[in-house]
Design a protein around this motif. Structure first.
Motif, short mmCIF file in Angstrom:
data_model
loop_
_atom_site.label_atom_id
_atom_site.label_comp_id
_atom_site.label_asym_id
_atom_site.label_seq_id
_atom_site.Cartn_x
_atom_site.Cartn_y
_atom_site.Cartn_z
N ALA A 36 0.64 -1.72 0.21
CA ALA A 36 -0.31 0.21 0.04
C ALA A 36 1.18 1.30 0.09
CB ALA A 36 -0.83 0.14 1.09
N ARG A 37 2.14 1.12 0.80
CA ARG A 37 2.48 2.45 0.40
C ARG A 37 4.00 2.81 -0.78
NH1 ARG A 37 6.48 1.22 5.52
NH2 ARG A 37 7.68 1.74 4.84
N LEU A 38 3.84 1.89 -1.15
CA LEU A 38 4.14 1.37 -2.66
C LEU A 38 3.79 2.27 -3.34
CD1 LEU A 38 6.92 1.15 -3.79
CD2 LEU A 38 6.54 -1.38 -4.49
N ALA A 39 2.13 1.47 -3.85
CA ALA A 39 1.18 1.65 -4.68
C ALA A 39 0.79 3.32 -4.65
CB ALA A 39 0.02 0.90 -4.28
N ALA A 40 1.03 3.91 -2.92
CA ALA A 40 0.72 5.05 -2.92
C ALA A 40 1.76 6.25 -2.85
CB ALA A 40 0.48 5.32 -1.17
N GLU A 41 2.96 5.57 -3.81
CA GLU A 41 4.28 6.79 -3.56
C GLU A 41 4.33 6.22 -4.85
OE1 GLU A 41 7.44 8.38 -4.09
OE2 GLU A 41 6.89 8.08 -2.04
N LEU A 42 3.85 5.19 -5.93
CA LEU A 42 4.16 5.23 -8.12
C LEU A 42 2.95 5.67 -7.44
CD1 LEU A 42 5.90 1.84 -8.02
CD2 LEU A 42 6.55 4.27 -8.70
N GLY A 43 1.42 5.65 -7.43
CA GLY A 43 0.05 5.57 -8.10
C GLY A 43 0.15 4.32 -8.27
#
Length: 159
Positions: free
Chosen positions: A120-127
């Motif tokens: 979730a944190r990586l998706a928030a950073e990348l979109g």
């Protein structure tokens, strides 16, 4: 060498270096996520490969792009620790299938909250869309490397 050829070589080098760096980063994150469950990244990798279905060691190695010997060593350790078991393989008498035990599944389940949080944190950073596209591009790159390095039948693979 032409300028276009040099640019292609530079792209290959940048891609390889980027993947090497990503590999190191993913291994570090995996170690951190697996440690609280009592696993190493490599134990998690092999055990995770057989969660959906039992596989022979050679199949796990092929899917991961690592040597059969390294998978065999880890598989034996997982069995020794009670996290996995060898099952008969109807397709091959000598190449047993590796499958997780209940303990192994429970151990993997302990990783899930940290894994989900990191995703979730990586998706928030990348979109979310860019994250999905990144996965698709890496999968396509792997397929292209398989295609380019596979020689004609009967000939050795070429670099």
């Amino acid at each position: 060498m032409t300028r276009a050829e040099r640019e292609l070589q530079d792209l290959l080098s940048r891609t390889a270096l980027g993947v090497f760096r990503l590999n190191g980063q993913f291994l570090a994150v995996s170690e951190k996520l697996a440690r609280p469950a009592g696993l190493t990244a490599s134990w998690w990798q092999v055990l995770g490969a057989v969660l959906a279905e039992p596989l022979p060691v050679s199949g796990i190695a092929r899917a991961m792009g690592i040597t059969r010997q390294s998978v065999q060593r880890i598989a034996d350790l997982l069995v020794q620790e009670g996290l996995a078991e060898y099952l008969p393989n109807p397709a091959h008498r000598r190449a047993k299938l590796l499958a997780p035990t209940q303990l192994g599944r429970g151990t993997i389940a302990r990783i899930e909250p940290g894994h989900a949080d990191f995703a979730a944190r990586l998706a928030a950073e990348l979109g979310a869309d860019a994250f999905a596209e990144t996965a698709r591009v890496l999968e396509r790159l792997s397929e292209a490397l398989d295609s380019v390095t596979a020689g004609p039948p009967g000939e050795p693979a070429r670099p």
